[in-house]
Design an enzyme around this catalytic site. Structure first.
Site, PDB file in Angstrom:
ATOM      1  N   CYS A 100      -2.224  -6.918  -7.906  1.00 31.17           N
ATOM      2  CA  CYS A 100      -3.401  -6.054  -7.744  1.00 31.17           C
ATOM      3  C   CYS A 100      -4.706  -6.723  -8.195  1.00 31.17           C
ATOM      4  O   CYS A 100      -5.198  -7.591  -7.493  1.00 31.17           O
ATOM      5  CB  CYS A 100      -3.179  -4.711  -8.417  1.00 31.17           C
ATOM      6  SG  CYS A 100      -4.312  -3.453  -7.771  1.00 31.17           S
ATOM      7  N   HIS A 199       2.291  -2.228  -7.595  1.00 33.33           N
ATOM      8  CA  HIS A 199       2.597  -1.945  -8.997  1.00 33.33           C
ATOM      9  C   HIS A 199       3.908  -1.168  -9.039  1.00 33.33           C
ATOM     10  O   HIS A 199       4.538  -0.937  -8.030  1.00 33.33           O
ATOM     11  CB  HIS A 199       1.543  -1.007  -9.608  1.00 33.33           C
ATOM     12  CG  HIS A 199       0.184  -1.565  -9.726  1.00 33.33           C
ATOM     13  ND1 HIS A 199      -0.178  -2.465 -10.686  1.00 33.33           N
ATOM     14  CD2 HIS A 199      -0.945  -1.296  -9.034  1.00 33.33           C
ATOM     15  CE1 HIS A 199      -1.460  -2.719 -10.581  1.00 33.33           C
ATOM     16  NE2 HIS A 199      -1.960  -2.031  -9.581  1.00 33.33           N
TER      17      HIS A 199
HETATM   18  N1  GLN Z   1     -10.043  -3.116  -9.820  1.00 31.79           N
HETATM   19  C1  GLN Z   1      -9.292  -3.341  -8.661  1.00 31.79           C
HETATM   20  C2  GLN Z   1      -9.506  -2.311  -7.568  1.00 31.79           C
HETATM   21  O1  GLN Z   1      -9.680  -1.139  -7.855  1.00 31.79           O
HETATM   22  C3  GLN Z   1      -7.818  -3.497  -9.009  1.00 31.79           C
HETATM   23  C4  GLN Z   1      -7.205  -2.281  -9.625  1.00 31.79           C
HETATM   24  C5  GLN Z   1      -5.794  -2.456 -10.036  1.00 31.79           C
HETATM   25  O2  GLN Z   1      -5.376  -3.531 -10.519  1.00 31.79           O
HETATM   26  N2  GLN Z   1      -5.020  -1.396  -9.910  1.00 31.79           N
HETATM   27  O3  GLN Z   1      -9.491  -2.656  -6.407  1.00 31.79           O
END
Ligand code: GLN
Length: 251
Positions: A100, A199
């Site tokens: 992510c 995730h």
């Molecule tokens: N900040 C990033 C986004 O919102 C990644 C978020 C995350 O790792 N869940 O795209």
């Protein structure tokens, strides 16, 4: 085939564990450690944070978990000092997993929701720009990385829209949003590197991906082709089955 020996150890470079650990992404490390232990091997965990320097000749596996824009902003400046080492590690055939916020920083650039441009390490040829809505929910993809059409399940929550350059997707979206909610690609892969939005954490319910990364890491350290002994994955398979039901797929 290179039979794995009890003395074998995978050396893990875990990047920013205190900051990049959203949705229990640290659970992926527990999976690496246990799947090695159950086969009589071990994981040597080295944690790297702001200011630490990384020696690319010293690691077989690298891991960068997810984080919010705020955390990504905090680590991005420091990552610039580690970028050469991470690219050298990838070029040398070490296994790397970026999740992510991690895949966003593994690319060339991430433009945050507030419009700030964060430089990535350039391990994966991709760019990410945050959109005005978040892409949230359970997701299933199909990947050919460890056999034909293996299904991988997880949970995604990101504002970033990722577009791939000269790099293959990790998989094709079966159900969910994926990289950008438009082209049905999910994640990215090159050599022994995987980046993904999944995730959950990713590895407890997708043990084939865990074993793929571990076999790559062992091959990097000891050479030859590694084929890991099978484990009893009854629990992992039932976790996978529950996740795919959530996506709306039949059991
Ligand atoms: N900040 C990033 C986004 O919102 C990644 C978020 C995350 O790792 N869940 O795209």
């Amino acid at each position: 085939m290179n039979p794995t020996l009890p003395s074998h150890t995978v050396r893990l470079c875990h990047l920013y564990p205190e900051r990049m650990n959203i949705y229990a992404d640290r659970g992926n490390i527990a999976v690496f450690a246990n799947r090695l232990k159950w086969r009589g091997m071990s994981l040597e965990i080295r944690e790297f944070t702001l200011g630490d320097s990384v020696d690319p000749s010293d690691h077989d596996l690298y891991y960068l978990g997810g984080g919010q824009d705020r955390d990504q902003d905090l680590v991005a400046g420091d990552l610039a000092h580690k970028a050469d080492a991470l690219r050298a590690g990838a070029d040398d055939g070490a296994a790397q997993l970026y999740v992510c916020g991690g895949i966003q920083l593994a690319g060339h650039r991430y433009q945050t929701a507030s419009g700030e441009s964060l430089a990535g390490v350039g391990v994966l040829d991709l760019e990410t720009v945050a959109g005005s809505t978040r892409l949230v929910g359970d997701i299933a993809i199909s990947t050919d990385l460890c056999g034909p059409s293996v299904e991988v399940v997880g949970y995604e929550n990101h504002a970033g829209r990722t577009h791939l350059g000269d790099v293959s997707p990790f998989g094709q979206v079966i159900s969910g949003h994926g990289n950008n909610d438009a082209d049905k690609t999910e994640g990215a892969t090159r050599d022994r590197v995987i980046g993904t939005y999944l995730h959950g954490p990713l590895l407890p319910k997708n043990p084939q991906i865990a074993d793929l990364l571990l076999s790559w890491a062992l091959e990097h350290r000891y050479g030859g082709r590694v084929e890991l002994a099978p484990l009893d994955d009854t629990l992992e398979k039932s976790a996978h089955a529950v996740a795919r039901t959530r996506v709306g797929l039949d059991r």
